[in-house]
Every structure is written in C-alpha cells, then in structure tokens.
Design a protein around this motif. Structure first.
Motif, mmCIF file in Angstrom:
data_model
loop_
_atom_site.group_PDB
_atom_site.id
_atom_site.type_symbol
_atom_site.label_atom_id
_atom_site.label_comp_id
_atom_site.label_asym_id
_atom_site.label_seq_id
_atom_site.Cartn_x
_atom_site.Cartn_y
_atom_site.Cartn_z
ATOM 1 N N THR A 98 0.858 -1.182 0.000
ATOM 2 C CA THR A 98 0.000 0.000 0.000
ATOM 3 C C THR A 98 0.892 1.229 0.000
ATOM 4 O OG1 THR A 98 -0.123 0.271 2.405
ATOM 5 C CG2 THR A 98 -1.677 -1.265 1.407
ATOM 6 N N ILE A 99 0.282 2.398 -0.111
ATOM 7 C CA ILE A 99 1.083 3.616 -0.056
ATOM 8 C C ILE A 99 1.680 3.766 1.346
ATOM 9 C CG2 ILE A 99 -0.364 4.742 -1.783
ATOM 10 C CD1 ILE A 99 -1.614 6.363 0.462
ATOM 11 N N PRO A 100 2.835 4.423 1.482
ATOM 12 C CA PRO A 100 3.474 4.578 2.800
ATOM 13 C C PRO A 100 2.992 5.823 3.536
ATOM 14 C CG PRO A 100 4.922 5.423 1.124
ATOM 15 C CD PRO A 100 3.713 4.887 0.394
ATOM 16 N N HIS A 101 3.180 5.828 4.848
ATOM 17 C CA HIS A 101 2.873 7.020 5.634
ATOM 18 C C HIS A 101 3.714 8.204 5.161
ATOM 19 C CE1 HIS A 101 1.340 4.007 8.603
ATOM 20 N NE2 HIS A 101 0.449 4.960 8.817
ATOM 21 N N ALA A 102 4.930 7.909 4.685
ATOM 22 C CA ALA A 102 5.839 8.982 4.279
ATOM 23 C C ALA A 102 5.203 9.880 3.219
ATOM 24 C CB ALA A 102 7.150 8.391 3.763
ATOM 25 N N ALA A 103 4.521 9.273 2.252
ATOM 26 C CA ALA A 103 3.907 10.067 1.183
ATOM 27 C C ALA A 103 2.863 11.024 1.745
ATOM 28 C CB ALA A 103 3.268 9.132 0.157
ATOM 29 N N ILE A 104 2.073 10.542 2.692
ATOM 30 C CA ILE A 104 1.021 11.374 3.285
ATOM 31 C C ILE A 104 1.628 12.467 4.157
ATOM 32 C CG2 ILE A 104 -1.003 11.346 4.792
ATOM 33 C CD1 ILE A 104 -1.439 8.416 3.902
ATOM 34 N N LEU A 105 2.655 12.129 4.914
ATOM 35 C CA LEU A 105 3.303 13.116 5.775
ATOM 36 C C LEU A 105 3.941 14.230 4.950
ATOM 37 C CD1 LEU A 105 4.906 10.664 8.337
ATOM 38 C CD2 LEU A 105 3.166 12.396 8.864
ATOM 39 N N ILE A 106 4.563 13.886 3.848
ATOM 40 C CA ILE A 106 5.211 14.884 2.997
ATOM 41 C C ILE A 106 4.171 15.777 2.322
ATOM 42 C CG2 ILE A 106 6.588 15.213 0.904
ATOM 43 C CD1 ILE A 106 8.111 12.632 1.733
ATOM 44 N N ALA A 107 3.102 15.169 1.827
ATOM 45 C CA ALA A 107 2.058 15.944 1.152
ATOM 46 C C ALA A 107 1.220 16.747 2.140
ATOM 47 C CB ALA A 107 1.159 15.009 0.340
ATOM 48 N N GLY A 108 1.091 16.206 3.346
ATOM 49 C CA GLY A 108 0.343 16.919 4.376
ATOM 50 C C GLY A 108 -1.146 16.634 4.397
ATOM 51 N N ASP A 109 -1.616 15.728 3.530
ATOM 52 C CA ASP A 109 -3.048 15.444 3.494
ATOM 53 C C ASP A 109 -3.289 14.078 2.846
ATOM 54 O OD1 ASP A 109 -5.931 16.282 3.702
ATOM 55 O OD2 ASP A 109 -5.786 16.018 1.537
ATOM 56 N N THR A 110 -4.099 13.252 3.495
ATOM 57 C CA THR A 110 -4.355 11.903 3.002
ATOM 58 C C THR A 110 -5.146 11.902 1.698
ATOM 59 O OG1 THR A 110 -4.329 11.009 5.258
ATOM 60 C CG2 THR A 110 -5.395 9.666 3.572
ATOM 61 N N VAL A 111 -6.174 12.698 1.634
ATOM 62 C CA VAL A 111 -7.017 12.726 0.441
ATOM 63 C C VAL A 111 -6.237 13.186 -0.785
ATOM 64 C CG1 VAL A 111 -9.038 13.795 -0.630
ATOM 65 C CG2 VAL A 111 -9.152 13.022 1.740
ATOM 66 N N THR A 112 -5.336 14.162 -0.599
ATOM 67 C CA THR A 112 -4.510 14.646 -1.705
ATOM 68 C C THR A 112 -3.672 13.506 -2.286
ATOM 69 O OG1 THR A 112 -4.370 16.865 -0.772
ATOM 70 C CG2 THR A 112 -2.668 16.247 -2.364
ATOM 71 N N VAL A 113 -3.063 12.721 -1.413
ATOM 72 C CA VAL A 113 -2.243 11.597 -1.861
ATOM 73 C C VAL A 113 -3.118 10.525 -2.508
ATOM 74 C CG1 VAL A 113 -0.713 9.732 -1.100
ATOM 75 C CG2 VAL A 113 -0.451 12.013 -0.135
ATOM 76 N N ALA A 114 -4.274 10.274 -1.943
ATOM 77 C CA ALA A 114 -5.176 9.267 -2.495
ATOM 78 C C ALA A 114 -5.577 9.628 -3.926
ATOM 79 C CB ALA A 114 -6.415 9.138 -1.620
ATOM 80 N N LYS A 115 -5.895 10.876 -4.146
ATOM 81 C CA LYS A 115 -6.277 11.321 -5.495
ATOM 82 C C LYS A 115 -5.104 11.204 -6.468
ATOM 83 C CE LYS A 115 -9.949 14.599 -4.280
ATOM 84 N NZ LYS A 115 -10.346 16.027 -4.295
ATOM 85 N N ALA A 116 -3.917 11.615 -6.022
ATOM 86 C CA ALA A 116 -2.731 11.537 -6.876
ATOM 87 C C ALA A 116 -2.414 10.085 -7.218
ATOM 88 C CB ALA A 116 -1.540 12.198 -6.183
ATOM 89 N N TYR A 117 -2.521 9.210 -6.222
ATOM 90 C CA TYR A 117 -2.266 7.782 -6.441
ATOM 91 C C TYR A 117 -3.246 7.222 -7.466
ATOM 92 C CZ TYR A 117 -1.158 2.928 -5.172
ATOM 93 O OH TYR A 117 -0.763 1.619 -5.198
ATOM 94 N N ASP A 118 -4.498 7.601 -7.346
ATOM 95 C CA ASP A 118 -5.521 7.116 -8.263
ATOM 96 C C ASP A 118 -5.273 7.603 -9.689
ATOM 97 O OD1 ASP A 118 -7.953 5.833 -8.997
ATOM 98 O OD2 ASP A 118 -8.968 7.777 -8.909
ATOM 99 N N GLU A 119 -4.759 8.804 -9.828
ATOM 100 C CA GLU A 119 -4.503 9.380 -11.150
ATOM 101 C C GLU A 119 -3.268 8.786 -11.815
ATOM 102 O OE1 GLU A 119 -4.189 13.560 -10.576
ATOM 103 O OE2 GLU A 119 -6.291 13.822 -9.980
ATOM 104 N N ILE A 120 -2.248 8.488 -11.014
ATOM 105 C CA ILE A 120 -0.951 8.094 -11.563
ATOM 106 C C ILE A 120 -0.802 6.591 -11.768
ATOM 107 C CG2 ILE A 120 1.532 8.055 -11.088
ATOM 108 C CD1 ILE A 120 1.126 10.722 -9.591
ATOM 109 N N MET A 121 -1.301 5.806 -10.821
ATOM 110 C CA MET A 121 -1.043 4.366 -10.852
ATOM 111 C C MET A 121 -1.864 3.647 -11.923
ATOM 112 S SD MET A 121 1.339 3.859 -8.736
ATOM 113 C CE MET A 121 1.345 2.085 -8.493
ATOM 114 N N PRO A 122 -1.339 2.532 -12.450
ATOM 115 C CA PRO A 122 -2.068 1.751 -13.457
ATOM 116 C C PRO A 122 -3.417 1.276 -12.911
ATOM 117 C CG PRO A 122 0.215 1.023 -13.288
ATOM 118 C CD PRO A 122 -0.021 1.947 -12.147
ATOM 119 N N PRO A 123 -4.376 1.042 -13.786
ATOM 120 C CA PRO A 123 -5.717 0.629 -13.348
ATOM 121 C C PRO A 123 -5.727 -0.653 -12.513
ATOM 122 C CG PRO A 123 -5.752 1.298 -15.651
ATOM 123 C CD PRO A 123 -4.308 1.235 -15.248
#
Length: 255
Positions: A98-123
């Motif tokens: 799954t995605i790491p805590h590090a990504a969320i901590l750096i971005a500062g928001d869980t939803v922001t990372v979730a949206k980016a992950y959904d946009e970037i990662m393969p289906p």
C-alpha cells in the motif's frame, strides 16, 4: 515445498560421494531450518486468516540479503503475496503493498495523496489508502471513500501502539460507518504487530485482509541435523542414532 513434517522425520536424503556434498552441510541445514520456521509462522497466520488475504510485510525486519528468501518461504507457508519486490519476482508474481505514511506526511493530506495515487497508478494497481496518519481513522476512511468513490478498493489501518494499535472496536466502527454511507464494498486492511490470535480477533470484527511482518520474520528456526546413515551400502550411525536409512513415503526422488 509447503509439505508438513514431524519431529525426527527425514525431509531430505542425499545419496552420493560425501566429498561432493559435505561442504554444503551447514548451508543446507541453515536454509531448511530458517525457511521452515518462517513458513510455519506463515501457515499459522493462514489458518487464522482462513480464506482472507494476508501479505508478508517482513522484509523491513531482516537484512535485505535475507528478505527475498524469508518472504518466499512465507508464500510457501500460505501468505497470499509478498511485499518484497525480489521475492515476488522469484515466484513470478507482482509484489503487493500500500502507499506509505511517508507520502502522506510529505504531502500533508491523506485525500490529496489518495487522489494523486488514483490518477498516476495503473488501473490494475489496488487503491488501498492508509487512513491513520493525521485524523480519526473512521473520519479519514469516509473522506477517502468520498474522494475516490468506486475506485477505492480498501483502506488500511496501521494505528501505532502509542495510540493503542488496531483494535476490534476500531475495525468494527470503521466497518459500520463505511456501510452506513453505502461503502460496503470498501475492504479493511489491517497491519501492525499482528499475530494469529490478533488476526482471528480482527477478522471477526470485520477486517478483510492482513499485513504480517514481525511474527513471520522473527520466527525461530526449526532445528535440523544432517547424519551419515550409510557408507558403501553398509548401515552406520553415531551413538544415539539408528544405523540405516529411515523410510519416508513423502520423499520424492530428484536427480
């Protein structure tokens, strides 16, 4: 590979000139002892999880040179998959995680990372999002579910021990709140110091999948010994052992 065995059972028989295999005695015993310990721990987790998914997260607890061997043994023992990339490749699988805590901590928001992950990662990459980084787990689970809608496969609970860890009460609350909002299809993935007993408890509370690390990586080796039992066709053994080959119908001839 994955076959059960009992104490004193012959699990490997080598026939040939001692000078050709004797040098490998220590290495062979180490491979069998350690790998069997890891596989046994994984089997215990499989029995606890029943038909639910559980992934080996043990790579972070061992030396990187050992991690692929350990996670491969875990899959042999019953793990659904491995998080170690090399272990998965050895078994011709795609690694799981799954995605790491590090990504969320750096971005500062869980939803922001979730949206980016959904946009970037393969289906075909599962959208499983951590929800314990900044906010209440149940609240964050709903925030992520609202943001990703049908694309969200699951949320991951990895609440640290400093906050009580992942409890059956927490799993039940998150499950109920997701269901009340119509997100019955969103699975709950749990991790963090899991043991077979904890897996059973959280499974009954509604957890759908598990990430198991230290219980597998920290498993004790199963003692193995190598004995000469026959020389030039004559039964022989050291004191305390019975001379001659010990039959085991489970052995399969390999050339």
């Amino acid at each position: 590979e994955g076959e059960t065995f009992n104490p004193k059972e012959t699990i490997l028989r080598i026939v040939g000139p001692y000078e050709e295999f004797g040098i490998y005695e220590t290495a062979l015993l180490g491979i069998l002892a350690q790998s069997s310990g890891w596989a046994t721990a994984a089997r215990e987790c499989r029995e606890a999880a029943k038909d639910k998914m559980f992934i080996c997260f043990g790579a972070r607890h061992v030396h990187p040179a050992v991690a692929p061997v350990m996670e491969r043994a875990a899959i042999v023992g019953g793990a659904s998959n491995a998080s170690c990339i090399l272990a998965a490749k050895i078994l011709k699988r795609q690694p799981s995680g799954t995605i790491p805590h590090a990504a969320i901590l750096i971005a500062g928001d869980t939803v922001t990372v979730a949206k980016a992950y959904d946009e970037i990662m393969p289906p075909d990459s599962p959208r499983i999002i951590l929800v314990d980084t900044f906010k209440d787990e149940a609240e964050e689970a709903l925030n992520v579910a609202e943001a990703l809608k049908g694309a969200l496969e699951g949320i991951r609970l990895d609440t640290p021990s400093e906050r009580g860890g992942v409890t059956k009460e927490l799993v039940n609350e998150v499950r109920q709140r997701l269901n009340q909002k119509g997100y019955n299809n969103v699975k709950i993935f749990v991790s963090g110091g899991l043991t077979p007993d904890k897996i059973r408890e959280l499974s009954e509370a509604g957890a759908d999948a598990f990430g198991v690390g230290s219980y597998i990586s920290g498993a004790s080796p199963i003692d193995m010994t190598m004995d000469i039992k026959m020389v030039d066709g004559v039964p022989v053994a050291k004191r305390g052992r019975i001379p001659g080959l010990i039959d085991n119908p489970k052995l399969k001839r390999v050339k």
